[in-house]
Design an enzyme around this catalytic site. Structure first.
Site: not given
Length: 149
Positions: A41, A43-45, A48
């Site tokens: 997703t 924001e998670c990309i 990370a």
């Protein structure tokens, strides 16, 4: 949510390779442990990749990075490979560790995005929670480390 000054619990989860990883207070390791909603997703990309880009700075200060979500081992493996992540992603499919840390749900819908820094004793020294700005977790954690080391 767990509070600053509390000791993290010992826990065991599988990583992106399907191997068990034990996280224990007695390991004498400083850690950045972050809980995030879901692999792949936006924001998670961002979060990370930002952690990956700044990983050397965390390692230079002695911090191991661990990301945790309820995604499967297979999902973590694809996510880690796609973005060439060089840190542990742990699978918490039933959310047991997330619940213990208190990073469970935002308005009962989305898993929270929470970052914890622990000292070598496993004591929480920093907490940052913001669902919609993954990169900010990285900058806030680095700022804290630089001010307190």
């Amino acid at each position: 949510m767990m509070n600053k000054g509390e000791l993290i619990p010992d826990f065991r989860l599988k990583n992106a390779n399907g191997e068990w990883v034990d996280v224990k207070k007695s390991d004498c390791r400083k850690r950045l442990i972050y809980f995030y909603p879901m692999d792949q997703t936006q924001e998670c990309i961002k979060q990370a990749c930002s952690l990956n880009n700044w990983q050397d700075d965390f390692l230079d200060e002695g911090y191991q990075i661990i990301g945790i979500s309820s995604d499967s081992v297979n999902s973590h493996q694809k996510f880690s490979a796609r973005y060439e992540l060089n840190f542990e992603l742990l699978s918490d499919p039933k959310g047991k560790v997330r619940k213990i840390f208190g990073a469970f749900k935002f308005f009962g819908l989305l898993p929270l995005r929470v970052t914890y820094l622990t000292n070598h004793e496993g004591k929480i020294i920093f907490i940052y929670s913001a669902l919609l700005d993954g990169k900010e977790h990285v900058t806030k954690a680095l700022d804290f480390i630089k001010k307190h080391n």
